[in-house]
Design a protein around this motif. Sequence first.
Motif, PDB file in Angstrom:
ATOM      1  N   MET A 180      17.532  45.896  57.034  1.00 56.27           N
ATOM      2  CA  MET A 180      17.034  46.951  56.375  1.00 56.27           C
ATOM      3  C   MET A 180      15.723  47.402  57.183  1.00 56.27           C
ATOM      4  O   MET A 180      14.895  46.679  57.593  1.00 56.27           O
ATOM      5  CB  MET A 180      16.581  46.681  55.006  1.00 56.27           C
ATOM      6  N   SER A 181      15.675  48.779  57.487  1.00 57.68           N
ATOM      7  CA  SER A 181      14.733  49.525  58.231  1.00 57.68           C
ATOM      8  C   SER A 181      13.805  50.473  57.291  1.00 57.68           C
ATOM      9  O   SER A 181      14.374  51.126  56.336  1.00 57.68           O
ATOM     10  CB  SER A 181      14.907  50.154  59.161  1.00 57.68           C
ATOM     11  N   ILE A 182      12.505  50.411  57.255  1.00 56.47           N
ATOM     12  CA  ILE A 182      11.673  51.162  56.432  1.00 56.47           C
ATOM     13  C   ILE A 182      10.332  51.780  57.129  1.00 56.47           C
ATOM     14  O   ILE A 182       9.676  51.067  57.569  1.00 56.47           O
ATOM     15  CB  ILE A 182      11.022  50.482  55.184  1.00 56.47           C
ATOM     16  N   THR A 183      10.696  53.187  57.537  1.00 59.11           N
ATOM     17  CA  THR A 183       9.549  53.710  58.251  1.00 59.11           C
ATOM     18  C   THR A 183       9.573  55.210  57.977  1.00 59.11           C
ATOM     19  O   THR A 183      10.547  55.688  57.535  1.00 59.11           O
ATOM     20  CB  THR A 183       9.607  53.383  59.730  1.00 59.11           C
ATOM     21  N   ALA A 222      11.035  39.374  57.018  1.00 57.82           N
ATOM     22  CA  ALA A 222      10.663  40.654  57.576  1.00 57.82           C
ATOM     23  C   ALA A 222       9.464  40.631  58.741  1.00 57.82           C
ATOM     24  O   ALA A 222       8.699  39.520  58.675  1.00 57.82           O
ATOM     25  CB  ALA A 222      10.261  41.679  56.543  1.00 57.82           C
ATOM     26  N   VAL A 223       9.252  41.606  59.520  1.00 57.18           N
ATOM     27  CA  VAL A 223       8.049  41.663  60.313  1.00 57.18           C
ATOM     28  C   VAL A 223       7.643  43.156  60.297  1.00 57.18           C
ATOM     29  O   VAL A 223       8.399  44.103  59.967  1.00 57.18           O
ATOM     30  CB  VAL A 223       8.555  41.382  61.603  1.00 57.18           C
ATOM     31  N   ILE A 224       6.491  43.503  60.302  1.00 57.38           N
ATOM     32  CA  ILE A 224       5.800  44.482  60.337  1.00 57.38           C
ATOM     33  C   ILE A 224       5.671  45.153  61.677  1.00 57.38           C
ATOM     34  O   ILE A 224       4.954  44.423  62.492  1.00 57.38           O
ATOM     35  CB  ILE A 224       4.441  44.624  59.584  1.00 57.38           C
ATOM     36  N   ALA A 262       8.741  62.528  54.665  1.00 55.70           N
ATOM     37  CA  ALA A 262       9.681  61.422  54.102  1.00 55.70           C
ATOM     38  C   ALA A 262       9.650  60.128  54.964  1.00 55.70           C
ATOM     39  O   ALA A 262       9.669  60.104  56.089  1.00 55.70           O
ATOM     40  CB  ALA A 262      11.282  62.314  54.029  1.00 55.70           C
ATOM     41  N   TRP A 263       9.875  59.312  54.336  1.00 59.63           N
ATOM     42  CA  TRP A 263       9.925  57.826  54.793  1.00 59.63           C
ATOM     43  C   TRP A 263      11.453  57.797  54.576  1.00 59.63           C
ATOM     44  O   TRP A 263      12.080  57.919  53.558  1.00 59.63           O
ATOM     45  CB  TRP A 263       9.241  56.849  53.979  1.00 59.63           C
ATOM     46  N   GLN A 264      12.100  56.843  55.449  1.00 58.07           N
ATOM     47  CA  GLN A 264      13.565  56.522  55.439  1.00 58.07           C
ATOM     48  C   GLN A 264      13.537  55.021  55.098  1.00 58.07           C
ATOM     49  O   GLN A 264      13.097  54.102  55.986  1.00 58.07           O
ATOM     50  CB  GLN A 264      14.181  56.935  56.496  1.00 58.07           C
ATOM     51  N   ILE A 265      14.460  54.625  54.082  1.00 58.41           N
ATOM     52  CA  ILE A 265      14.818  53.382  53.917  1.00 58.41           C
ATOM     53  C   ILE A 265      16.445  53.230  54.476  1.00 58.41           C
ATOM     54  O   ILE A 265      17.445  53.907  53.887  1.00 58.41           O
ATOM     55  CB  ILE A 265      14.854  52.817  52.528  1.00 58.41           C
ATOM     56  N   ALA A 266      16.565  52.494  55.341  1.00 63.22           N
ATOM     57  CA  ALA A 266      18.237  52.540  55.821  1.00 63.22           C
ATOM     58  C   ALA A 266      18.821  51.205  56.208  1.00 63.22           C
ATOM     59  O   ALA A 266      17.850  50.149  56.418  1.00 63.22           O
ATOM     60  CB  ALA A 266      18.383  53.150  57.186  1.00 63.22           C
TER      61      ALA A 266
END
Length: 134
Positions: A117-120, A97-99, A38-42
């Motif tokens: 927002m964090s997506i990882t 945003a930054v990667i 799973a990837w999480q978007i928080a």
Amino acid sequence: MTTTPISPVDLFTSALHMHPDGGVQAAERRMTSDDLGAWQIATFHVETDADVHADHWEMHPEAEEAVCCLTGGIRLYFRPAAPDGDEDMVQLQAGTAVIVPRGRWHRLELHAPSNLMSITHRHGTRLEKRTGTR
């Protein structure tokens, strides 16, 4: 046919977990995860540097991370690659945003209260207390 109830998800109290099979579910936000797929978007509302663990480095060994500044402003620091090197810093304003590269130690500091927002992929995420200036 079973259907999933359609209802709003409060993104400031829950995360979205996206699974490789295409499933998406609301779940508890976690710094690390035992879920291999799973990837999480928080999404977070942050007021102080303590809210973004500015005194810790963070690293995601299994995936890149998108750090998104929705409102406010932050500074994202990358740990020096060489022992006597300087930290690299990226400033984010609202709507940017930054990667963060996979395996790259990083930390945040606030410029102003912000919504982030964090997506990882959080499996294997590590935190390390920042010592001195490093």
